[in-house]
Design a protein around this motif. Structure first.
Motif, PDB file in Angstrom:
ATOM      1  N   LEU A  15       0.843  -1.194   0.000  1.00 16.86           N
ATOM      2  CA  LEU A  15       0.000   0.000   0.000  1.00 16.86           C
ATOM      3  C   LEU A  15       0.875   1.240   0.000  1.00 16.86           C
ATOM      4  CD1 LEU A  15      -2.585  -1.051   2.727  1.00 16.86           C
ATOM      5  CD2 LEU A  15      -2.848  -1.182   0.260  1.00 16.86           C
ATOM      6  N   SER A  16       0.435   2.276  -0.694  1.00 17.78           N
ATOM      7  CA  SER A  16       1.161   3.538  -0.620  1.00 17.78           C
ATOM      8  C   SER A  16       0.455   4.441   0.383  1.00 17.78           C
ATOM      9  CB  SER A  16       1.229   4.207  -1.993  1.00 17.78           C
ATOM     10  OG  SER A  16      -0.032   4.721  -2.344  1.00 17.78           O
ATOM     11  N   ARG A  20      -3.949   7.615  -4.613  1.00 22.69           N
ATOM     12  CA  ARG A  20      -3.777   8.135  -5.974  1.00 22.69           C
ATOM     13  C   ARG A  20      -5.128   8.587  -6.542  1.00 22.69           C
ATOM     14  NH1 ARG A  20       1.258   7.551  -7.582  1.00 22.69           N
ATOM     15  NH2 ARG A  20       2.485   5.855  -6.706  1.00 22.69           N
ATOM     16  N   ARG A  21      -5.033   9.485  -7.510  1.00 22.91           N
ATOM     17  CA  ARG A  21      -6.245   9.924  -8.196  1.00 22.91           C
ATOM     18  C   ARG A  21      -6.754   8.784  -9.065  1.00 22.91           C
ATOM     19  NH1 ARG A  21      -3.283  15.034 -10.148  1.00 22.91           N
ATOM     20  NH2 ARG A  21      -2.796  13.520 -11.744  1.00 22.91           N
ATOM     21  N   ALA A  25      -3.836   7.163 -15.847  1.00 24.83           N
ATOM     22  CA  ALA A  25      -2.434   6.919 -15.498  1.00 24.83           C
ATOM     23  C   ALA A  25      -2.326   6.101 -14.214  1.00 24.83           C
ATOM     24  CB  ALA A  25      -1.694   8.243 -15.335  1.00 24.83           C
ATOM     25  N   SER A  26      -3.146   6.404 -13.234  1.00 25.50           N
ATOM     26  CA  SER A  26      -3.085   5.636 -11.986  1.00 25.50           C
ATOM     27  C   SER A  26      -3.587   4.211 -12.200  1.00 25.50           C
ATOM     28  CB  SER A  26      -3.881   6.333 -10.883  1.00 25.50           C
ATOM     29  OG  SER A  26      -5.239   6.389 -11.205  1.00 25.50           O
TER      30      SER A  26
END
Length: 112
Positions: A15-16, A20-21, A25-26
């Protein structure tokens, strides 16, 4: 240095800390991460299979050596024939202790 984890634990995804949006791209980045994890886990399974084969081969070699030792020991002692084995384990005979009455012990004193 690698971390060790308990044997029967579930593998958790990485997990970050920053969410993210939800854009294209994500999504592509997530697909890339999942593909990398999948290939890593598949490679780990292959290594485990190879290691299992090596361990099984060594176990068979050890069993053959134990069977041979039992046969040579029995032939030296004059035993009619070696105990029968089923290929998985060798029955071991343990000599019974001499018939000493219960409660009688030989003591050994050691001084440093």
């Amino acid at each position: 240095m690698t971390q060790t984890r308990p044997q029967n634990s579930r593998i958790r995804p990485k997990l970050s800390s920053i969410p993210r949006r939800n854009d294209e791209a994500s999504q592509l980045l997530e697909m890339h991460k999942l593909a990398l994890e999948k290939s890593r886990l598949e490679a780990e399974l292959k290594r485990m299979a190879l290691r299992e084969a090596v361990v099984q081969e060594r176990l068979l070699t050890i069993q053959e050596q134990m069977d041979e030792r039992v046969k040579t020991t029995c032939s030296r002692l004059g035993t009619p024939d070696a105990p029968a084995t089923n290929g998985t384990s060798t029955p071991l005979t343990v000599p019974l202790p001499s018939a000493q009455p219960r409660g009688v012990f030989d003591l050994l004193n050691m001084e440093y």
